[in-house]
Design an enzyme around this catalytic site. Structure first.
Site, PDB file in Angstrom:
ATOM      1  NE  ARG A   1      37.555  29.239  43.344  1.00 14.12           N
ATOM      2  CZ  ARG A   1      37.144  29.868  42.276  1.00 14.12           C
ATOM      3  NH1 ARG A   1      36.646  29.190  41.278  1.00 14.12           N
ATOM      4  NH2 ARG A   1      37.237  31.159  42.211  1.00 14.12           N
TER       5      ARG A   1
ATOM      6  CE  LYS B   1      37.307  38.277  42.109  1.00 12.71           C
ATOM      7  NZ  LYS B   1      37.906  36.943  42.291  1.00 12.71           N
TER       8      LYS B   1
ATOM      9  CD  GLU C   1      42.501  35.196  41.716  1.00 10.77           C
ATOM     10  OE1 GLU C   1      42.368  36.223  41.014  1.00 10.77           O
ATOM     11  OE2 GLU C   1      41.535  34.633  42.274  1.00 10.77           O
TER      12      GLU C   1
ATOM     13  CB  THR D   1      39.122  31.304  46.394  1.00  8.06           C
ATOM     14  OG1 THR D   1      39.284  31.229  44.978  1.00  8.06           O
ATOM     15  CG2 THR D   1      37.695  30.893  46.710  1.00  8.06           C
TER      16      THR D   1
HETATM   17  C1  3PG Z   1      36.836  33.185  39.932  1.00 11.68           C
HETATM   18  O1  3PG Z   1      37.070  33.626  41.042  1.00 11.68           O
HETATM   19  O2  3PG Z   1      36.502  32.030  39.668  1.00 11.68           O
HETATM   20  C2  3PG Z   1      36.996  34.145  38.858  1.00 11.68           C
HETATM   21  O3  3PG Z   1      35.949  35.014  38.908  1.00 11.68           O
HETATM   22  C3  3PG Z   1      37.157  33.506  37.506  1.00 11.68           C
HETATM   23  O4  3PG Z   1      36.011  33.598  36.803  1.00 11.68           O
HETATM   24  P1  3PG Z   1      35.967  33.061  35.305  1.00 11.68           P
HETATM   25  O5  3PG Z   1      36.193  31.581  35.372  1.00 11.68           O
HETATM   26  O6  3PG Z   1      34.597  33.424  34.847  1.00 11.68           O
HETATM   27  O7  3PG Z   1      37.055  33.784  34.547  1.00 11.68           O
END
Ligand code: 3PG
Length: 213
Positions: free
Chosen positions: A51, A134, A47, A74
């Site tokens: 961002r 999710k 994934e 995201t």
């Molecule tokens: C995110 O969307 O940033 C995920 O939840 C990743 O979270 P993490 O950095 O705590 O694994």
């Protein structure tokens, strides 16, 4: 694409490995070697979070890596969905869900793993046809205990908990009947990416891929 069909596809993707790496990529030139390291370590579903300005180029680069299944995370707006699909994302992930976002994924034929943190959110998505979701933000929303509790009245929905998941707490989620896999950024830490330590990232991936579920 119907939500039911999207859920079948996201279930298949979640079953590829116990962990989906959540990737924040600042420089698209590292996308391909990063994806190769993760896939070599046994984590084929990736994934890439939308961002950073480099995210779409990173998805384009990773889409060509053999053995990998690259998605966009995201996703917040219909525009994000269109851009992700055009870049070659095979699935999408969102921290929550809005009607416009769900509709855009259905229209664009991008299988979505939509985010839910409460029983009502999971129910609304299930009502629309999303049986794979999710659980976000997993640790802050109560962790494995909360997800187990949601699973008692809503066993039809299976989850990929993400947000604060680590190698240490992942087994608590993976042992639950309603958890297909977990998502986490720990397998591709910023320090190792900056150092271009692909062997180190492959080792972390291998350790994560060995988690039982
Ligand atoms: C995110 O969307 O940033 C995920 O939840 C990743 O979270 P993490 O950095 O705590 O694994």
């Amino acid at each position: 694409m119907t939500p039911q069909n999207a859920s079948k596809l996201t279930e298949d993707i979640c079953r590829l490995a116990p962990v989906v790496p959540v990737l924040v990529i600042d420089d698209a030139s590292i996308a391909e070697p990063l994806a190769r390291a993760l896939v070599a370590g046994g984590l084929p579903a990736l994934e890439v979070t939308l961002r950073t300005p480099a995210a779409l180029d990173a998805i384009r680069a990773m889409a060509g890596v053999e053995g990998g299944t690259v998605g966009a995370g995201t996703l917040l707006t219909p525009e994000d969905v269109k851009a992700a699909k055009a870049a070659g994302a095979r699935f999408g992930v969102s921290p929550g869900a809005t009607d416009r976002l769900l509709q855009a994924c259905e229209d664009e034929e991008l299988p979505l793993l939509p985010g839910a943190a409460t029983a009502s959110e999971a129910m609304r998505l299930y009502e629309r046809g999303y049986s794979v979701q999710k659980f976000f933000p997993a640790e802050a929303a109560g962790g494995a205990a909360a997800l187990k509790a949601i699973g008692a009245p809503i066993p039809q929905v299976r989850f990929c908990p993400t947000g604060g998941v680590t190698l240490q707490n992942a087994p608590g989620y993976l042992s639950l009947g309603n958890t297909l896999c977990v998502g986490g950024s720990w397998v591709a830490p910023a320090g190792l990416i900056a150092a271009r330590d692909w062997a180190g990232i492959e080792a972390l991936a291998r350790e994560a891929a060995a988690l039982s579920r």
